[in-house]
Design a protein around this motif. Structure first.
Motif, PDB file in Angstrom:
ATOM      1  N   GLN A  59      -1.782  -1.182  -4.019  1.00  0.00           N
ATOM      2  CA  GLN A  59      -2.744  -0.102  -3.791  1.00  0.00           C
ATOM      3  C   GLN A  59      -1.949   1.203  -3.707  1.00  0.00           C
ATOM      4  OE1 GLN A  59      -5.708  -0.994  -0.606  1.00  0.00           O
ATOM      5  NE2 GLN A  59      -4.698  -2.984  -0.510  1.00  0.00           N
ATOM      6  N   LYS A  78      -4.225  -0.465  -8.139  1.00  0.00           N
ATOM      7  CA  LYS A  78      -5.517   0.151  -7.843  1.00  0.00           C
ATOM      8  C   LYS A  78      -5.251   1.447  -7.088  1.00  0.00           C
ATOM      9  CE  LYS A  78      -8.306  -4.078  -7.733  1.00  0.00           C
ATOM     10  NZ  LYS A  78      -8.975  -3.752  -9.004  1.00  0.00           N
ATOM     11  N   LEU A 116       0.885  -1.155   0.000  1.00  0.00           N
ATOM     12  CA  LEU A 116       0.000   0.000   0.000  1.00  0.00           C
ATOM     13  C   LEU A 116       0.930   1.214   0.000  1.00  0.00           C
ATOM     14  CD1 LEU A 116      -3.000   0.508   2.482  1.00  0.00           C
ATOM     15  CD2 LEU A 116      -1.967   2.284   1.082  1.00  0.00           C
TER      16      LEU A 116
END
Length: 482
Positions: free
Chosen positions: A141, A183, A113
């Motif tokens: 992410q 994403k 992330l």
């Protein structure tokens, strides 16, 4: 035990995932071996916080170092944000941070992330380079220019809110063209009051919200934003504390507004930074507030939250599971929050789902799609009683494998070259009262921390490893000599 059998095993998402911040302007990166040992399980993702202002004077030096100024009295009063600097990008290198940390995270069975503040004036060539950097790191992410409705980060000082919103949508598109495995996360301030009909600047960021894969807000139940330039004392104005119920209500309302903006589409919602600041609450209320919020989340029949990121593991202030020892930055001082958080993340509600299938023959192909989508093996084990020794031994067929193992609720990492994993710590705080059957779970994240482009069309989201043999399990129920 040498006559072991293997069954297929699938790991899926938790009802609510837990992610963990590891390093920021307030603390250094802590290696994943240490964190796993302290917490007993991997996280869905580890949040790494970086900035990218490649055209600035002094880049890529840390802002507080290359622009040190004794007159600075606020954490964000440097020419660019005082995060670790992203050493990749256009004309950059992938042999430095954050890539060294990203490889460490993925080797240990977790997703990356990546939080990045990015100069909104950079060219598309810079954005394409970032996308190319991330292609091999699986299901990344990427949180771009978070807390976008604020006024403290450099990107907000260089562009209007309309420009920041347009940049998010454009950067998301360009980066995903290069790295479809990524994403993007939009992070706004969300709803500020239960009486608000909309999120703050909802209309300005509507297109950006629609461009995101994941929606989020940051929520601190208490926060001392004046740290480290003052001390929070009664009557001060550089800190705040909210009711847990209010934080919960406003976060959920923000999710509902995001859903409205997205035309009814319920995108995954996360709290990208979440904690209570011990500078304000002290160590005991800090732990109690986190526990109260999680109890509310478990009791809510509307499963609206996809996950939250605890900020952070080790902090120089009081926003961590550990406080950094001022005498030695490599030492952490555990806080009461650690025990509470450990209890929370071992609750079934926050654990990834596991589904055991049929018996399978070896060699078997293990697939690592990420921490919410992986295929491994389950090895049934029988214990006559509480063990005194429990070890896994790996021979020439398995010693070079990179593995994550789980037994009796505790996870272990086996690095390539390691031939024995001592699993007794799985029983220290969870001793058996008698005979028991359980499964040893085995998964194989990429040993290098990166996916392999030669493995097939789905290489960006899946990594494959052949398991030729099972480890030999040594279990003993009494001391070897008395």
């Amino acid at each position: 035990m040498s006559d072991l059998k293997a069954k297929s095993l699938h790991m899926g998402p938790a009802q609510c995932a837990v992610d963990l911040g590891d390093g920021s302007e307030r603390g250094e990166y802590v290696n994943q071996d240490y964190i796993l040992q302290k917490l007993g399980r991997p996280h869905r993702a580890i949040n790494l916080m970086y900035c990218y202002y490649p055209n600035d004077e002094g880049w890529p030096g840390r802002a507080s170092v290359v622009h040190a100024d004794p007159s600075v009295q606020f954490a964000w009063d440097f020419p660019y944000d005082d995060y670790f600097t992203y050493k990749g990008g256009l004309n950059g290198t992938r042999d430095d941070e954050p890539f060294t940390c990203m490889r460490d995270v993925r080797r240990h069975g977790q997703d990356v992330l990546l939080t990045m503040t990015i100069d909104p004036k950079v060219s598309d060539e810079h954005l394409r380079a970032i996308g190319q950097d991330l292609r091999t790191f699986g299901r990344v992410q990427l949180r771009i220019n978070h807390e976008a409705t604020g006024n403290w980060f450099s990107f907000n000082k260089r562009a209007s809110y309309e420009e920041v919103a347009a940049f998010f949508a454009h950067a998301s598109e360009i980066i995903r063209e290069e790295a479809p495995n990524v994403k993007t996360i939009i992070c706004l301030d969300g709803c500020k009051s239960v009486d608000d009909e909309k999120m703050e600047m909802e209309d300005i960021f509507a297109e950006a919200s629609r461009a995101a894969d994941i929606v989020s807000v940051d929520r601190y139940m208490s926060l001392h934003w004046g740290w480290p330039y003052d001390v929070a004392e009664e009557g001060g104005d550089t800190f705040s504390r909210s009711k847990v119920e209010d934080i919960y209500t406003l976060a959920k309302k923000s999710y509902e507004r995001y859903t409205f903006v997205n035309g009814g589409t319920k995108k995954p919602m996360v709290l990208s930074e979440f904690n209570s600041d011990g500078d304000v609450t002290g160590p005991y209320d800090q732990a109690d507030m986190l526990k109260s919020f999680c109890e509310m989340l478990k009791a809510d029949k509307e499963k609206w939250l996809s996950g939250f990121t605890l900020y952070q593991f080790r902090d120089r202030g009081r926003l961590g599971l550990e406080i950094e020892d001022p005498n030695n930055a490599e030492v952490g001082i555990e806080q009461p929050l650690m025990d509470t958080y450990r209890e929370i993340i071992h609750d079934d509600f926050f654990q990834p789902s596991m589904e055991t299938g049929e018996e399978l023959a070896l060699p078997a192909t293990l697939r690592w799609g990420g921490s919410e989508d992986a295929d491994g093996v389950a090895v049934p084990l029988h214990f006559d009683s509480d063990p005194v020794f429990c070890e896994a031994y790996f021979d020439e067929d398995t010693a070079d494998m990179n593995l994550m193992l789980e037994l009796n609720g505790q996870w272990f990492y086996k690095a390539p070259g390691v031939k024995c994993v001592d699993m007794m710590s799985a029983f220290f705080k969870n001793r058996l009262g008698g005979a028991a059957d359980m499964e040893l779970k085995i998964f194989a994240p990429p040993a290098s921390g990166e996916n392999d482009p030669s493995q097939g069309e789905d290489w960006q989201t899946n990594y494959y490893t052949e398991l030729k043999a099972l480890p030999t399990i040594r279990i003993r129920y009494a001391p070897i000599a008395k």
